[in-house]
Design a protein around this motif. Structure first.
Motif, PDB file in Angstrom:
ATOM      1  N   SER A   1       0.961  41.893 -52.256  1.00  0.00           N
ATOM      2  CA  SER A   1       1.061  40.854 -53.249  1.00  0.00           C
ATOM      3  C   SER A   1       0.416  39.602 -53.008  1.00  0.00           C
ATOM      4  N   GLU A   2       0.388  38.610 -53.739  1.00  0.00           N
ATOM      5  CA  GLU A   2      -0.566  37.094 -53.399  1.00  0.00           C
ATOM      6  C   GLU A   2       0.264  36.575 -52.083  1.00  0.00           C
ATOM      7  N   TYR A   3       1.845  36.874 -52.451  1.00  0.00           N
ATOM      8  CA  TYR A   3       2.988  36.330 -51.410  1.00  0.00           C
ATOM      9  C   TYR A   3       2.225  36.752 -50.122  1.00  0.00           C
ATOM     10  N   THR A   4       2.165  38.083 -49.859  1.00  0.00           N
ATOM     11  CA  THR A   4       1.926  38.745 -48.737  1.00  0.00           C
ATOM     12  C   THR A   4       0.572  38.404 -48.429  1.00  0.00           C
ATOM     13  N   ARG A   5      -0.317  38.519 -49.106  1.00  0.00           N
ATOM     14  CA  ARG A   5      -1.781  38.155 -48.645  1.00  0.00           C
ATOM     15  C   ARG A   5      -1.683  36.707 -48.092  1.00  0.00           C
ATOM     16  N   THR A   6      -1.309  35.748 -48.563  1.00  0.00           N
ATOM     17  CA  THR A   6      -0.941  34.256 -48.139  1.00  0.00           C
ATOM     18  C   THR A   6      -0.359  34.252 -46.830  1.00  0.00           C
ATOM     19  N   PHE A   7       0.563  35.123 -46.819  1.00  0.00           N
ATOM     20  CA  PHE A   7       1.439  35.086 -45.339  1.00  0.00           C
ATOM     21  C   PHE A   7       0.444  35.722 -44.279  1.00  0.00           C
ATOM     22  N   ALA A   8      -0.353  36.797 -44.511  1.00  0.00           N
ATOM     23  CA  ALA A   8      -1.344  37.459 -43.665  1.00  0.00           C
ATOM     24  C   ALA A   8      -2.625  36.370 -43.203  1.00  0.00           C
ATOM     25  N   LEU A   9      -2.893  35.393 -44.375  1.00  0.00           N
ATOM     26  CA  LEU A   9      -3.803  34.637 -43.975  1.00  0.00           C
ATOM     27  C   LEU A   9      -3.329  33.470 -43.003  1.00  0.00           C
ATOM     28  N   LEU A  10      -2.174  33.186 -43.272  1.00  0.00           N
ATOM     29  CA  LEU A  10      -1.243  32.193 -42.530  1.00  0.00           C
ATOM     30  C   LEU A  10      -1.103  32.549 -40.925  1.00  0.00           C
ATOM     31  N   ILE A  11      -0.933  33.794 -40.864  1.00  0.00           N
ATOM     32  CA  ILE A  11      -0.923  34.327 -39.590  1.00  0.00           C
ATOM     33  C   ILE A  11      -2.112  34.290 -38.855  1.00  0.00           C
ATOM     34  N   THR A  12      -3.098  34.648 -39.571  1.00  0.00           N
ATOM     35  CA  THR A  12      -4.458  34.769 -39.060  1.00  0.00           C
ATOM     36  C   THR A  12      -4.844  33.262 -38.352  1.00  0.00           C
ATOM     37  N   ALA A  13      -4.421  32.310 -39.250  1.00  0.00           N
ATOM     38  CA  ALA A  13      -4.688  30.782 -38.885  1.00  0.00           C
ATOM     39  C   ALA A  13      -3.801  30.343 -37.766  1.00  0.00           C
ATOM     40  N   GLU A  14      -2.721  30.947 -37.679  1.00  0.00           N
ATOM     41  CA  GLU A  14      -1.690  30.812 -36.470  1.00  0.00           C
ATOM     42  C   GLU A  14      -2.595  31.365 -35.379  1.00  0.00           C
ATOM     43  N   ALA A  15      -2.970  32.591 -35.592  1.00  0.00           N
ATOM     44  CA  ALA A  15      -3.559  33.459 -34.243  1.00  0.00           C
ATOM     45  C   ALA A  15      -4.860  32.493 -33.902  1.00  0.00           C
ATOM     46  N   GLY A  16      -5.497  32.002 -34.611  1.00  0.00           N
ATOM     47  CA  GLY A  16      -6.557  31.004 -34.357  1.00  0.00           C
ATOM     48  C   GLY A  16      -6.382  29.997 -33.515  1.00  0.00           C
ATOM     49  N   VAL A  17      -5.242  29.161 -33.700  1.00  0.00           N
ATOM     50  CA  VAL A  17      -4.616  28.109 -33.133  1.00  0.00           C
ATOM     51  C   VAL A  17      -4.046  28.560 -31.626  1.00  0.00           C
ATOM     52  N   LEU A  18      -3.309  29.693 -31.572  1.00  0.00           N
ATOM     53  CA  LEU A  18      -3.128  30.415 -30.372  1.00  0.00           C
ATOM     54  C   LEU A  18      -4.136  30.573 -29.622  1.00  0.00           C
ATOM     55  N   PHE A  19      -5.048  31.107 -29.997  1.00  0.00           N
ATOM     56  CA  PHE A  19      -6.271  31.649 -29.076  1.00  0.00           C
ATOM     57  C   PHE A  19      -6.858  30.120 -28.675  1.00  0.00           C
ATOM     58  N   SER A  20      -7.430  29.379 -29.650  1.00  0.00           N
ATOM     59  CA  SER A  20      -8.023  28.257 -29.076  1.00  0.00           C
ATOM     60  C   SER A  20      -7.105  27.559 -28.002  1.00  0.00           C
ATOM     61  N   ASP A  21      -5.806  27.521 -28.055  1.00  0.00           N
ATOM     62  CA  ASP A  21      -4.817  26.919 -27.100  1.00  0.00           C
ATOM     63  C   ASP A  21      -4.903  27.419 -25.905  1.00  0.00           C
ATOM     64  N   ALA A  22      -4.934  28.979 -26.036  1.00  0.00           N
ATOM     65  CA  ALA A  22      -4.922  29.618 -24.740  1.00  0.00           C
ATOM     66  C   ALA A  22      -6.228  29.349 -23.844  1.00  0.00           C
ATOM     67  N   VAL A  23      -7.426  29.461 -24.510  1.00  0.00           N
ATOM     68  CA  VAL A  23      -8.832  29.170 -24.049  1.00  0.00           C
ATOM     69  C   VAL A  23      -8.703  27.660 -23.161  1.00  0.00           C
ATOM     70  N   TRP A  24      -8.112  26.640 -24.077  1.00  0.00           N
ATOM     71  CA  TRP A  24      -7.832  25.421 -23.581  1.00  0.00           C
ATOM     72  C   TRP A  24      -7.395  25.309 -22.121  1.00  0.00           C
ATOM     73  N   TRP A  25      -6.077  25.970 -22.181  1.00  0.00           N
ATOM     74  CA  TRP A  25      -5.326  26.192 -20.634  1.00  0.00           C
ATOM     75  C   TRP A  25      -6.098  26.314 -19.755  1.00  0.00           C
ATOM     76  N   LEU A  26      -7.384  27.434 -20.065  1.00  0.00           N
ATOM     77  CA  LEU A  26      -7.890  27.949 -18.954  1.00  0.00           C
ATOM     78  C   LEU A  26      -9.112  27.183 -18.452  1.00  0.00           C
ATOM     79  N   ILE A  27      -9.733  26.318 -19.503  1.00  0.00           N
ATOM     80  CA  ILE A  27     -10.897  25.533 -19.072  1.00  0.00           C
ATOM     81  C   ILE A  27     -10.642  24.208 -18.968  1.00  0.00           C
ATOM     82  N   ASN A  28      -9.646  23.701 -19.448  1.00  0.00           N
ATOM     83  CA  ASN A  28      -9.332  22.184 -19.253  1.00  0.00           C
ATOM     84  C   ASN A  28      -9.382  21.808 -17.763  1.00  0.00           C
ATOM     85  N   GLY A  29     -10.291  20.731 -17.517  1.00  0.00           N
ATOM     86  CA  GLY A  29     -10.391  20.235 -16.032  1.00  0.00           C
ATOM     87  C   GLY A  29     -11.522  20.716 -15.334  1.00  0.00           C
ATOM     88  N   ILE A  30     -12.129  21.822 -16.049  1.00  0.00           N
ATOM     89  CA  ILE A  30     -13.607  22.454 -15.369  1.00  0.00           C
ATOM     90  C   ILE A  30     -14.506  21.591 -15.802  1.00  0.00           C
TER      91      ILE A  30
END
Length: 427
Positions: free
Chosen positions: A29-58
């Motif tokens: 449904s539209e409700y479910t599709r929106t939630f899937a996009l929300l999870i995708t955006a959160e995954a993007g935030v988490l991924f970029s945050d994880a990479v930042w912890w690896l490279i910050n200070g280099i």
């Protein structure tokens, strides 16, 4: 190390949830599709945050650090946008407020994204020094403007929505943890609670989504069962039974052998109707066709030479809802050929196309005006509506009817191959 590990675990959870939802993408449904996009955006935030912890200070990865932080800010803004879309669906917002709020969120999204991208060239919200260390700039708090505006609109929506208090509290709980996290990170980005806030929010939303999905399935199954009962009952209406028994009684006097065969066929027909109540899944077309032939054999006894039956079966390796073709054939016999002065022919054919299987029922009877009000024309419209609903919900198919007065009717059942099970199930 702990923050990086938590980000990776949370990202894995997001991936699992997205994979789970993708398995049922046809009925999203539209409700479910929106939630899937929300999870995708959160995954993007988490991924970029994880990479930042690896490279910050280099210091050798200073430019990468800038790019990763820009991505993190971008995904955060997109996350807020889709959270608002999720809230619109969850709170069932409508009318002028929704239009105004949507306009505000859409318009503000543009300068938000532009200002974030500008950080690639100008240190507006953050900077990365030549040692590769991330720093917030004085204008950092302006980067939270989209979040603040969105939060304000969401709080107003909570008060004006018509949904129950329970629904409001559930929706509000999804935003409380991220809000708490946002407040914390405003003062100390070294204390990273982003992973836990997002993970808990995702799981809360997903649990509610699963619960709603289960309730929808229960309602759908109930409707399908009621439709199945309605169709089964419509096939053994008193007038049909009287006519069938009358025809058999007449055959007992003039052709006992035929009468005996008719009784056996009629009993198997009734048994098939009753057995359909125990079947909720689609059945092979060949099984449905055999049951249909029993019905037509009985009708042939009644109409005699006035009714001709022809078959053109070119495809059989597919499934369909039980008793879904008979209402179409019944209309062709009773209200098509049966109403014609000299009778006529009912043709049942099946074929396979590149994208679907088709069952076509044609008659050269009296026909009817498909655009006219047909409530009082005697046709089985309730049975037809039940048939359409079952075919759509169980196989993703549709029924098309074309008719012309004086020439006849053609009913086509289209069953997409996407809605069919694996080949070995059909066979």
């Amino acid at each position: 190390v702990f923050s990086l590990s938590a980000d990776i675990v949370s990202l894995c959870v997001c991936t699992v949830l997205l994979y789970t939802m993708a398995q049922d993408k046809k009925s999203m449904s539209e409700y479910t599709r929106t939630f899937a996009l929300l999870i995708t955006a959160e995954a993007g935030v988490l991924f970029s945050d994880a990479v930042w912890w690896l490279i910050n200070g280099i210091k050798e990865l200073r430019l990468c650090n800038i790019a990763v932080n820009v991505l993190n800010y971008l995904f955060t803004a997109i996350l807020l946008f889709y959270f608002w879309r999720y809230a619109v669906n969850a709170l069932k917002l409508k009318g002028k407020f929704r239009k105004t709020a949507d306009r505000i969120m859409n318009i503000l999204m543009v300068p938000t994204l532009i200002s974030i991208l500008a950080n690639i060239f100008v240190p507006l919200y953050f900077s990365v020094d030549y040692e590769g260390v991330y720093h917030r700039e004085p204008l950092f708090f302006f980067s939270q403007g989209y979040f603040v505006v969105g939060l304000g609109i969401f709080l107003i929506a909570l008060f004006i929505t018509d949904v129950s208090l329970k629904e409001r509290l559930i929706t509000a709980s999804f935003v409380l943890i991220p809000v708490a996290n946002q407040i914390i990170t405003l003062y100390s980005f070294e204390l990273s609670t982003e992973y836990s806030a997002m993970l808990i929010s995702i799981l809360l939303v997903f649990c509610v989504l699963v619960s709603k999905r289960e309730n929808e399935l229960i309602v759908t199954e109930k409707k399908l069962y009621e439709a199945q009962v309605s169709i089964m009952v419509s096939q053994i209406q008193p007038h049909f039974m009287y006519n069938a028994l009358g025809s058999i009684a007449m055959m007992c006097r003039i052709d006992p052998d035929t009468a005996q065969k008719a009784i056996i066929t009629f009993s198997k027909y009734l048994r098939g109707n009753m057995d359909s109540l125990r079947r909720t899944e689609p059945v092979p077309f060949e099984q449905e066709l055999e049951h249909l032939k029993k019905y037509l054999y009985i009708e042939k006894l009644r109409f005699g030479d006035m009714l001709n039956i022809e078959y053109d079966i070119q495809a059989t390796e597919f499934v369909l809802p039980q008793l879904s073709i008979q209402p179409l054939v019944e209309n062709a016999v009773k209200h098509g050929v049966g109403m014609a002065e000299n009778g006529g022919t009912v043709t049942i054919s099946s074929m396979e196309t590149d994208a679907a299987f088709e069952i076509i029922i044609t008659d050269d009877g009296v026909g009817f005006d498909t655009s006219a009000n047909q409530k009082d024309d005697g046709r089985s419209h309730i049975g037809m509506e039940n048939t359409r609903r079952r075919i759509k919900e169980m196989c993703g198919g549709e029924v098309k009817i074309v008719s012309e007065i004086g020439k006849g009717t053609m009913a086509t059942v289209i069953l997409p191959k996407e809605g069919q099970p694996h080949e070995n199930i059909v066979s």
